[in-house]
Design a protein around this motif. Sequence first.
Motif, PDB file in Angstrom:
ATOM      1  N   PRO A   1       0.838  -1.206   0.000  1.00  0.00           N
ATOM      2  CA  PRO A   1       0.000   0.000   0.000  1.00  0.00           C
ATOM      3  C   PRO A   1       0.873   1.256   0.000  1.00  0.00           C
ATOM      4  CG  PRO A   1      -0.017  -1.045   2.154  1.00  0.00           C
ATOM      5  CD  PRO A   1       0.702  -1.981   1.234  1.00  0.00           C
ATOM      6  N   ILE A   2       0.365   2.277  -0.694  1.00  0.00           N
ATOM      7  CA  ILE A   2       1.093   3.545  -0.823  1.00  0.00           C
ATOM      8  C   ILE A   2       0.325   4.616  -0.068  1.00  0.00           C
ATOM      9  CG2 ILE A   2       1.715   5.384  -2.448  1.00  0.00           C
ATOM     10  CD1 ILE A   2       1.914   3.217  -4.620  1.00  0.00           C
ATOM     11  N   MET A   3       1.053   5.438   0.689  1.00  0.00           N
ATOM     12  CA  MET A   3       0.412   6.617   1.266  1.00  0.00           C
ATOM     13  C   MET A   3       1.154   7.842   0.751  1.00  0.00           C
ATOM     14  SD  MET A   3      -0.848   7.088   5.154  1.00  0.00           S
ATOM     15  CE  MET A   3      -1.270   5.389   5.402  1.00  0.00           C
ATOM     16  N   ALA A   4       0.409   8.742   0.116  1.00  0.00           N
ATOM     17  CA  ALA A   4       1.045   9.888  -0.532  1.00  0.00           C
ATOM     18  C   ALA A   4       0.804  11.171   0.252  1.00  0.00           C
ATOM     19  CB  ALA A   4       0.521  10.047  -1.955  1.00  0.00           C
ATOM     20  N   HIS A   5       1.723  12.123   0.076  1.00  0.00           N
ATOM     21  CA  HIS A   5       1.685  13.494   0.609  1.00  0.00           C
ATOM     22  C   HIS A   5       2.281  13.580   2.010  1.00  0.00           C
ATOM     23  CE1 HIS A   5      -0.396  13.904  -3.012  1.00  0.00           C
ATOM     24  NE2 HIS A   5      -1.645  13.864  -2.591  1.00  0.00           N
ATOM     25  N   LEU A   6       1.618  12.942   3.021  1.00  0.00           N
ATOM     26  CA  LEU A   6       2.220  12.807   4.352  1.00  0.00           C
ATOM     27  C   LEU A   6       2.797  14.120   4.866  1.00  0.00           C
ATOM     28  CD1 LEU A   6       4.037   9.466   3.499  1.00  0.00           C
ATOM     29  CD2 LEU A   6       1.900   9.721   4.741  1.00  0.00           C
ATOM     30  N   GLU A   7       1.938  15.107   4.944  1.00  0.00           N
ATOM     31  CA  GLU A   7       2.434  16.432   5.329  1.00  0.00           C
ATOM     32  C   GLU A   7       2.738  16.538   6.820  1.00  0.00           C
ATOM     33  OE1 GLU A   7       0.288  19.613   3.612  1.00  0.00           O
ATOM     34  OE2 GLU A   7       1.398  21.156   4.699  1.00  0.00           O
ATOM     35  N   LEU A   8       1.815  16.055   7.640  1.00  0.00           N
ATOM     36  CA  LEU A   8       2.008  16.173   9.088  1.00  0.00           C
ATOM     37  C   LEU A   8       1.827  14.792   9.709  1.00  0.00           C
ATOM     38  CD1 LEU A   8       2.313  18.194  11.526  1.00  0.00           C
ATOM     39  CD2 LEU A   8      -0.191  18.148  11.664  1.00  0.00           C
ATOM     40  N   ILE A   9       2.955  14.189  10.151  1.00  0.00           N
ATOM     41  CA  ILE A   9       2.870  12.840  10.736  1.00  0.00           C
ATOM     42  C   ILE A   9       3.122  12.943  12.234  1.00  0.00           C
ATOM     43  CG2 ILE A   9       3.648  10.451  10.574  1.00  0.00           C
ATOM     44  CD1 ILE A   9       4.871  11.004   7.903  1.00  0.00           C
ATOM     45  N   ASP A  10       2.240  12.385  13.014  1.00  0.00           N
ATOM     46  CA  ASP A  10       2.479  12.344  14.447  1.00  0.00           C
ATOM     47  C   ASP A  10       3.682  11.422  14.698  1.00  0.00           C
ATOM     48  OD1 ASP A  10       0.938  12.928  17.244  1.00  0.00           O
ATOM     49  OD2 ASP A  10       2.016  10.996  17.287  1.00  0.00           O
ATOM     50  N   PRO A  11       4.645  11.856  15.550  1.00  0.00           N
ATOM     51  CA  PRO A  11       5.852  11.033  15.742  1.00  0.00           C
ATOM     52  C   PRO A  11       5.550   9.587  16.132  1.00  0.00           C
ATOM     53  CG  PRO A  11       5.857  12.994  17.184  1.00  0.00           C
ATOM     54  CD  PRO A  11       4.701  13.128  16.249  1.00  0.00           C
ATOM     55  N   GLN A  12       4.457   9.376  16.841  1.00  0.00           N
ATOM     56  CA  GLN A  12       4.098   7.995  17.224  1.00  0.00           C
ATOM     57  C   GLN A  12       3.837   7.106  16.010  1.00  0.00           C
ATOM     58  OE1 GLN A  12       0.874   7.294  19.968  1.00  0.00           O
ATOM     59  NE2 GLN A  12       1.380   9.166  21.089  1.00  0.00           N
ATOM     60  N   ASP A  13       3.408   7.714  14.924  1.00  0.00           N
ATOM     61  CA  ASP A  13       3.042   6.918  13.746  1.00  0.00           C
ATOM     62  C   ASP A  13       4.222   6.667  12.805  1.00  0.00           C
ATOM     63  OD1 ASP A  13       0.301   6.499  14.315  1.00  0.00           O
ATOM     64  OD2 ASP A  13      -0.109   8.584  13.781  1.00  0.00           O
ATOM     65  N   ILE A  14       5.326   7.371  13.022  1.00  0.00           N
ATOM     66  CA  ILE A  14       6.458   7.264  12.078  1.00  0.00           C
ATOM     67  C   ILE A  14       6.975   5.830  11.921  1.00  0.00           C
ATOM     68  CG2 ILE A  14       8.910   7.925  11.832  1.00  0.00           C
ATOM     69  CD1 ILE A  14       7.969  10.821  12.422  1.00  0.00           C
ATOM     70  N   PRO A  15       7.146   5.063  13.021  1.00  0.00           N
ATOM     71  CA  PRO A  15       7.655   3.684  12.823  1.00  0.00           C
ATOM     72  C   PRO A  15       6.641   2.750  12.175  1.00  0.00           C
ATOM     73  CG  PRO A  15       7.787   4.398  15.139  1.00  0.00           C
ATOM     74  CD  PRO A  15       6.975   5.415  14.423  1.00  0.00           C
ATOM     75  N   ARG A  16       5.396   3.156  12.097  1.00  0.00           N
ATOM     76  CA  ARG A  16       4.358   2.229  11.600  1.00  0.00           C
ATOM     77  C   ARG A  16       4.488   1.942  10.099  1.00  0.00           C
ATOM     78  NH1 ARG A  16      -1.392   4.188  13.389  1.00  0.00           N
ATOM     79  NH2 ARG A  16      -2.005   1.995  13.118  1.00  0.00           N
ATOM     80  N   PHE A  17       5.103   2.859   9.335  1.00  0.00           N
ATOM     81  CA  PHE A  17       5.244   2.610   7.888  1.00  0.00           C
ATOM     82  C   PHE A  17       6.073   1.357   7.651  1.00  0.00           C
ATOM     83  CE2 PHE A  17       3.990   6.994   8.125  1.00  0.00           C
ATOM     84  CZ  PHE A  17       3.142   7.134   7.045  1.00  0.00           C
ATOM     85  N   GLU A  18       7.230   1.313   8.300  1.00  0.00           N
ATOM     86  CA  GLU A  18       8.120   0.173   8.114  1.00  0.00           C
ATOM     87  C   GLU A  18       7.466  -1.090   8.678  1.00  0.00           C
ATOM     88  OE1 GLU A  18      10.969  -2.820   8.795  1.00  0.00           O
ATOM     89  OE2 GLU A  18      10.082  -1.712  10.456  1.00  0.00           O
ATOM     90  N   LYS A  19       6.857  -0.948   9.859  1.00  0.00           N
ATOM     91  CA  LYS A  19       6.273  -2.112  10.535  1.00  0.00           C
ATOM     92  C   LYS A  19       5.147  -2.737   9.715  1.00  0.00           C
ATOM     93  CE  LYS A  19       4.587  -2.318  14.859  1.00  0.00           C
ATOM     94  NZ  LYS A  19       4.128  -1.470  15.974  1.00  0.00           N
ATOM     95  N   LEU A  20       4.350  -1.873   9.099  1.00  0.00           N
ATOM     96  CA  LEU A  20       3.181  -2.371   8.355  1.00  0.00           C
ATOM     97  C   LEU A  20       3.475  -2.542   6.864  1.00  0.00           C
ATOM     98  CD1 LEU A  20       0.530  -0.030  10.049  1.00  0.00           C
ATOM     99  CD2 LEU A  20       0.967  -2.443  10.565  1.00  0.00           C
ATOM    100  N   HIS A  21       4.718  -2.307   6.452  1.00  0.00           N
ATOM    101  CA  HIS A  21       5.096  -2.389   5.033  1.00  0.00           C
ATOM    102  C   HIS A  21       4.269  -1.439   4.186  1.00  0.00           C
ATOM    103  CE1 HIS A  21       7.583  -5.733   6.148  1.00  0.00           C
ATOM    104  NE2 HIS A  21       6.539  -6.351   6.652  1.00  0.00           N
ATOM    105  N   VAL A  22       4.005  -0.260   4.712  1.00  0.00           N
ATOM    106  CA  VAL A  22       3.307   0.775   3.948  1.00  0.00           C
ATOM    107  C   VAL A  22       4.379   1.662   3.302  1.00  0.00           C
ATOM    108  CG1 VAL A  22       1.793   2.791   4.103  1.00  0.00           C
ATOM    109  CG2 VAL A  22       1.320   0.756   5.489  1.00  0.00           C
ATOM    110  N   ILE A  23       4.205   1.952   2.001  1.00  0.00           N
ATOM    111  CA  ILE A  23       5.214   2.743   1.297  1.00  0.00           C
ATOM    112  C   ILE A  23       4.887   4.227   1.402  1.00  0.00           C
ATOM    113  CG2 ILE A  23       6.234   3.239  -0.963  1.00  0.00           C
ATOM    114  CD1 ILE A  23       5.509   0.276  -1.652  1.00  0.00           C
ATOM    115  N   PRO A  24       5.767   5.004   2.062  1.00  0.00           N
ATOM    116  CA  PRO A  24       5.544   6.447   2.092  1.00  0.00           C
ATOM    117  C   PRO A  24       5.970   7.061   0.762  1.00  0.00           C
ATOM    118  CG  PRO A  24       7.506   5.870   3.353  1.00  0.00           C
ATOM    119  CD  PRO A  24       6.963   4.585   2.804  1.00  0.00           C
TER     120      PRO A  24
END
Length: 589
Positions: free
Chosen positions: A409-432
């Motif tokens: 899955p791809i998530m585009a733009h990602l302007e404001l990310i809460d720091p708590q959510d930053i590790p979740r991309f790698e963990k969930l294999h989501v492509i920023p």
Amino acid sequence: MVGIGASKIDCMKKLISTFLFLFALTAIAAKKPAPVDPKADLVLRHGRIYTMDASRSWAESIVIKAGRIVYIGEDRQVGNWIGPLTRTIDLSGRFVLPGFIDTHVHPVEGGIGMNRCALEETVSKEQILRKIRKCAADHPDAEWIVGQGWALPAFPQANPQKEWLDEIVPDRPVFLSAADGHSAWVNSKALELAGITRDTPDPANGRIERNASGEPTGTLRENAANLVYKLVPPPSMEEEIAGLQSALKLMNGFGVTGFQEASVSVEGRDLFARGILNVYRETEKRGLLTARVTGAIYADPAQPVEQIETMKKLRQEYAGKYFHPTAVKIFADGVIEVNTAALLFPYLDKENDVGPLNWPPEKLNAFIEQADLEKFQIHIHAIGDRAIRVALTALEAAAVRNGLRDARPIMAHLELIDPQDIPRFEKLHVIPAFQPLWAYEDEYIKDLTVPKLGKQRSRWLYPINSVAVTGAMLAMGSDWNVSSVNPLDGIKVAVMRQSPDAAADANEPFIPEERIDLKTALAAYTIGSAYANFWEKETGSLETGKSADLIVLSENLFEIPAYRINQTKVLLTLFEGQEIYRDPAWEVH
Ligand SMILES: [Zn+2]
């Protein structure tokens, strides 16, 4: 007799066995492929080739045959590949990269816009009005004046007035979408045709801007723009095909050989999704599609799960050689500048307002779960920290219910990310999939974003490096026609966090700790974006067996100061070994 006979028989045996032997030989020969001419079609040598393979190695020469890379390595190895029909190019030390891949872009809209009233180059109110006056004068017979690309910061509160347009074009309707595509500016004639008055309520996911006395001002946000846009005569198929061709020409010229078209549909001509599946099919049929393309089919929040059956049919029906509509596009929220992005904490300029989600979480979860089950790639527009969190949670839930698969899955733009959510991309294999060009302190950030978030929350605007260091597979895109389609503009900003126009002595970087190095940025725009489109075995790096999608640049990006990255020119673009762009000033030896 016996002797003779025996010898006769022997002879016959010999004959038969010889015949059988010859027959067997022919049979073997027939099974063997025809002898292959070992000579190459094209050899590029004496270059500085950054292969983008797993060990990020360098090479001098690249040998191409039938569109594929058959050898990449040292100059002294290529002699045997060169025959009388082989074309050779002496790179004289030029820098070579894999073709760029743009993971989020709108080429059909962008290309049509290039051929309409294009306001992208204008900055001030005066320039914008002058350009619109020229467009109206140049097209005296046009029923509508249609254009796009006005900059939000050119007007107070990003809120231009209908009266300014009425002065220039009083008799014909005008529709001008903003550079970010989330607002539109119209004149009185257009409001009148759409029946928009002070009594018209705001539509779902939209806002009609009004003045102090309640009159519509002429600015329409998000879905409200569709009240007028649906009346605009759609461009003809030929106009759309011409648009895509203009876009391809421009993109190939910037070295782009693949992309994900971030919103396609078969019908429905709303602001976000034009009926452009047919445009790709027809363009490909005519042999004019000079890039590989993934189409992300627009998902309508009004019919969450029901639409998936139609999407499955479209995926099959519109699959071509280079074009495959295998993704679905979800707009989770809007944009921060006009308070339509979904935030975790309220906007500072609007009490208790955290902005809307386009999809209520339970509908989003149901849609993503089902689309994922049907093996669609999910591509989500998410800008605000609440939209990002809700989308990550929906993807996590789908992975739990459907079992882990190679879903990317791809998530585009990602302007404001809460720091708590930053590790979740790698963990969930989501492509920023970042749009790095936005990550510097322009007027959008200074005047329309930071004041709404405050200093502390603004620290987490475009935290590209924080995401990169978690090990997530980074992809990149331009979101053109929102912003420049030149990947080198984005790469420069990713490295510097300063304006793409910045010179050496420019200002302070914007959140300097979020800068990334050149290697990481180049990887994100090539192999990372290839991975984001399931193309990493085919393209994205220069390796034996892969498609010869590559570019030759005027400078070695590793040997120049960062501010000169986007002064570098693409000299040559190859797609499957075919030349699709060449700088006319480059003299090839
Ligand atoms: Zn977009």
